[in-house]
Motif scaffolding. Structure first.
Motif, PDB file in Angstrom:
ATOM      1  N   GLY A   1      -4.310  -1.416 -10.346  1.00  0.00           N
ATOM      2  CA  GLY A   1      -3.944  -2.522 -11.227  1.00  0.00           C
ATOM      3  C   GLY A   1      -4.919  -3.682 -11.088  1.00  0.00           C
ATOM      4  N   THR A   2      -4.756  -4.673 -11.959  1.00  0.00           N
ATOM      5  CA  THR A   2      -5.694  -5.794 -12.005  1.00  0.00           C
ATOM      6  C   THR A   2      -5.831  -6.510 -10.663  1.00  0.00           C
ATOM      7  OG1 THR A   2      -5.224  -6.079 -14.345  1.00  0.00           O
ATOM      8  CG2 THR A   2      -6.261  -7.927 -13.208  1.00  0.00           C
ATOM      9  N   ALA A   3      -4.714  -6.891 -10.057  1.00  0.00           N
ATOM     10  CA  ALA A   3      -4.783  -7.626  -8.785  1.00  0.00           C
ATOM     11  C   ALA A   3      -5.460  -6.785  -7.703  1.00  0.00           C
ATOM     12  CB  ALA A   3      -3.386  -8.047  -8.336  1.00  0.00           C
ATOM     13  N   CYS A   4      -5.132  -5.504  -7.650  1.00  0.00           N
ATOM     14  CA  CYS A   4      -5.750  -4.635  -6.647  1.00  0.00           C
ATOM     15  C   CYS A   4      -7.234  -4.432  -6.946  1.00  0.00           C
ATOM     16  CB  CYS A   4      -5.018  -3.295  -6.585  1.00  0.00           C
ATOM     17  SG  CYS A   4      -3.392  -3.431  -5.800  1.00  0.00           S
ATOM     18  N   HIS A   5      -7.550  -4.249  -8.217  1.00  0.00           N
ATOM     19  CA  HIS A   5      -8.948  -4.061  -8.607  1.00  0.00           C
ATOM     20  C   HIS A   5      -9.797  -5.276  -8.207  1.00  0.00           C
ATOM     21  CE1 HIS A   5     -12.380  -2.632 -10.879  1.00  0.00           C
ATOM     22  NE2 HIS A   5     -12.469  -3.828 -11.424  1.00  0.00           N
ATOM     23  N   VAL A   6      -9.294  -6.465  -8.518  1.00  0.00           N
ATOM     24  CA  VAL A   6     -10.011  -7.703  -8.191  1.00  0.00           C
ATOM     25  C   VAL A   6     -10.192  -7.855  -6.682  1.00  0.00           C
ATOM     26  CG1 VAL A   6      -9.793 -10.235  -8.251  1.00  0.00           C
ATOM     27  CG2 VAL A   6      -9.346  -8.895 -10.307  1.00  0.00           C
ATOM     28  N   ASN A   7      -9.258  -7.297  -5.921  1.00  0.00           N
ATOM     29  CA  ASN A   7      -9.317  -7.408  -4.459  1.00  0.00           C
ATOM     30  C   ASN A   7      -9.934  -6.196  -3.772  1.00  0.00           C
ATOM     31  OD1 ASN A   7      -8.030 -10.024  -3.556  1.00  0.00           O
ATOM     32  ND2 ASN A   7      -6.537  -9.304  -5.062  1.00  0.00           N
ATOM     33  N   GLY A   8     -10.637  -5.356  -4.526  1.00  0.00           N
ATOM     34  CA  GLY A   8     -11.438  -4.301  -3.902  1.00  0.00           C
ATOM     35  C   GLY A   8     -10.849  -2.914  -3.847  1.00  0.00           C
ATOM     36  N   SER A   9      -9.863  -2.596  -4.687  1.00  0.00           N
ATOM     37  CA  SER A   9      -9.238  -1.277  -4.613  1.00  0.00           C
ATOM     38  C   SER A   9     -10.219  -0.137  -4.900  1.00  0.00           C
ATOM     39  CB  SER A   9      -8.042  -1.180  -5.562  1.00  0.00           C
ATOM     40  OG  SER A   9      -8.455  -1.281  -6.907  1.00  0.00           O
ATOM     41  N   GLN A  10     -11.218  -0.389  -5.723  1.00  0.00           N
ATOM     42  CA  GLN A  10     -12.173   0.672  -6.033  1.00  0.00           C
ATOM     43  C   GLN A  10     -12.943   1.077  -4.775  1.00  0.00           C
ATOM     44  OE1 GLN A  10     -14.753   0.014  -9.386  1.00  0.00           O
ATOM     45  NE2 GLN A  10     -15.970   1.824  -8.959  1.00  0.00           N
ATOM     46  N   THR A  11     -13.393   0.109  -4.014  1.00  0.00           N
ATOM     47  CA  THR A  11     -14.117   0.383  -2.766  1.00  0.00           C
ATOM     48  C   THR A  11     -13.217   1.100  -1.765  1.00  0.00           C
ATOM     49  OG1 THR A  11     -15.450  -1.585  -3.134  1.00  0.00           O
ATOM     50  CG2 THR A  11     -15.437  -0.699  -0.900  1.00  0.00           C
ATOM     51  N   ILE A  12     -11.972   0.678  -1.699  1.00  0.00           N
ATOM     52  CA  ILE A  12     -11.025   1.301  -0.765  1.00  0.00           C
ATOM     53  C   ILE A  12     -10.730   2.733  -1.195  1.00  0.00           C
ATOM     54  CG2 ILE A  12      -8.664   1.177   0.130  1.00  0.00           C
ATOM     55  CD1 ILE A  12      -9.103  -1.964  -0.135  1.00  0.00           C
ATOM     56  N   GLY A  13     -10.555   2.944  -2.499  1.00  0.00           N
ATOM     57  CA  GLY A  13     -10.340   4.289  -3.013  1.00  0.00           C
ATOM     58  C   GLY A  13     -11.515   5.202  -2.699  1.00  0.00           C
TER      59      GLY A  13
ATOM     60  N   GLY B   1      10.152   9.560   3.266  1.00  0.00           N
ATOM     61  CA  GLY B   1      10.373   8.455   2.334  1.00  0.00           C
ATOM     62  C   GLY B   1       9.066   7.882   1.821  1.00  0.00           C
ATOM     63  N   GLU B   2       9.116   6.613   1.434  1.00  0.00           N
ATOM     64  CA  GLU B   2       7.943   5.931   0.899  1.00  0.00           C
ATOM     65  C   GLU B   2       7.606   4.729   1.772  1.00  0.00           C
ATOM     66  OE1 GLU B   2       8.893   6.678  -3.824  1.00  0.00           O
ATOM     67  OE2 GLU B   2       9.231   4.712  -2.970  1.00  0.00           O
ATOM     68  N   GLU B   3       6.306   4.494   1.916  1.00  0.00           N
ATOM     69  CA  GLU B   3       5.869   3.317   2.655  1.00  0.00           C
ATOM     70  C   GLU B   3       4.696   2.686   1.917  1.00  0.00           C
ATOM     71  OE1 GLU B   3       4.863   1.770   7.135  1.00  0.00           O
ATOM     72  OE2 GLU B   3       5.739   3.748   6.810  1.00  0.00           O
ATOM     73  N   VAL B   4       4.728   1.354   1.810  1.00  0.00           N
ATOM     74  CA  VAL B   4       3.653   0.618   1.154  1.00  0.00           C
ATOM     75  C   VAL B   4       2.758   0.015   2.223  1.00  0.00           C
ATOM     76  CG1 VAL B   4       3.098  -1.349  -0.334  1.00  0.00           C
ATOM     77  CG2 VAL B   4       5.058   0.113  -0.872  1.00  0.00           C
ATOM     78  N   TYR B   5       1.455   0.174   2.035  1.00  0.00           N
ATOM     79  CA  TYR B   5       0.458  -0.417   2.929  1.00  0.00           C
ATOM     80  C   TYR B   5      -0.277  -1.472   2.117  1.00  0.00           C
ATOM     81  CZ  TYR B   5       1.549   3.565   5.841  1.00  0.00           C
ATOM     82  OH  TYR B   5       2.216   4.491   6.608  1.00  0.00           O
ATOM     83  N   SER B   6      -0.300  -2.689   2.643  1.00  0.00           N
ATOM     84  CA  SER B   6      -0.818  -3.813   1.861  1.00  0.00           C
ATOM     85  C   SER B   6      -2.053  -4.438   2.488  1.00  0.00           C
ATOM     86  CB  SER B   6       0.271  -4.868   1.720  1.00  0.00           C
ATOM     87  OG  SER B   6       0.660  -5.349   2.988  1.00  0.00           O
TER      88      SER B   6
ATOM     89  N   SER C   1       1.131  -9.250  -5.203  1.00  0.00           N
ATOM     90  CA  SER C   1       0.880 -10.307  -4.225  1.00  0.00           C
ATOM     91  C   SER C   1       0.378  -9.757  -2.888  1.00  0.00           C
ATOM     92  CB  SER C   1       2.142 -11.140  -4.004  1.00  0.00           C
ATOM     93  OG  SER C   1       3.162 -10.346  -3.429  1.00  0.00           O
ATOM     94  N   LEU C   2       0.457  -8.430  -2.725  1.00  0.00           N
ATOM     95  CA  LEU C   2       0.021  -7.786  -1.481  1.00  0.00           C
ATOM     96  C   LEU C   2      -1.294  -7.024  -1.646  1.00  0.00           C
ATOM     97  CD1 LEU C   2       3.487  -6.299  -0.477  1.00  0.00           C
ATOM     98  CD2 LEU C   2       2.473  -8.435   0.324  1.00  0.00           C
ATOM     99  N   ALA C   3      -1.958  -7.221  -2.771  1.00  0.00           N
ATOM    100  CA  ALA C   3      -3.148  -6.447  -3.149  1.00  0.00           C
ATOM    101  C   ALA C   3      -4.277  -6.575  -2.134  1.00  0.00           C
ATOM    102  CB  ALA C   3      -3.634  -6.904  -4.523  1.00  0.00           C
TER     103      ALA C   3
END
Length: 172
Positions: free
Chosen positions: A89-101, A145-150, A133-135
């Motif tokens: 998403g936008t917030a994650c993308h702006v905060n570097g999600s592509q590099t992390i991916g 179950g499910e776990e979110v890593y921020s 807000s956790l991006a």
């Protein structure tokens, strides 16, 4: 026998799906619900599952396959023990999600939609996880179950993956 496709269809292995089909098979517009519940039971929609649903509902396998391939929520291949959903998403993308991916893909040796050879991890890039807000964030689904890593970094995400791999080896 599937009337629509001519495939031989056995109810063996579909005992858990039977109550779902009893409830929804004759309900118009319930195909997505049936597919969601089937995927929840089996982890993905195999060709045998699609043919069985066809035989029980009278819906052509091609139509079922068309629905299953149209919606991104459905999987036609088994997934790993850990389903990694990397937010793009936008917030994650702006905060570097592509590099992390990219770091995840390099670390695991797989691409988007692929599963590691050992069957531990499946990677899916997703549009948004709703945790802006956790991006940047990643959600991991497993039998536990499910776990979110921020607030991910390349180091943090590889550390999480290594910990999960070590945990899986301990259980074996």
């Amino acid at each position: 026998m599937c009337e629509k496709c001519g495939a031989s269809v056995s109810s063996a292995g579909f005992e858990e799906l039977a109550p779902v089909l009893e409830e929804y098979a004759k309900v118009p517009g319930s195909l997505i619900t049936i597919l969601q519940k089937a995927q929840s039971i089996y982890g993905y929609l195999s060709l045998d599952t699609i043919n069985y649903i066809s035989a029980m509902t009278g819906i052509a396998p091609a139509k079922i396959y068309g629905v299953a391939t149209f919606y991104a929520q459905f999987r036609l291949q088994p997934i790993g023990k850990y389903l990694l959903m990397m937010c793009q998403g936008t917030a994650c993308h702006v905060n570097g999600s592509q590099t992390i991916g990219e770091a995840v893909m390099e670390h695991l040796g797989i691409g988007n939609g692929e599963t590691t050879e050992d069957g531990l991890f499946t990677l899916n890039m997703v549009a948004c996880l709703g945790c802006c807000s956790l991006a940047p964030v990643m959600m991991i689904q497993s039998a536990e179950g499910e776990e979110v890593y921020s607030e991910l970094t390349k180091d943090k995400v590889t550390r999480v993956l290594d910990e999960l791999a070590a945990k899986a080896k301990e259980v074996q």
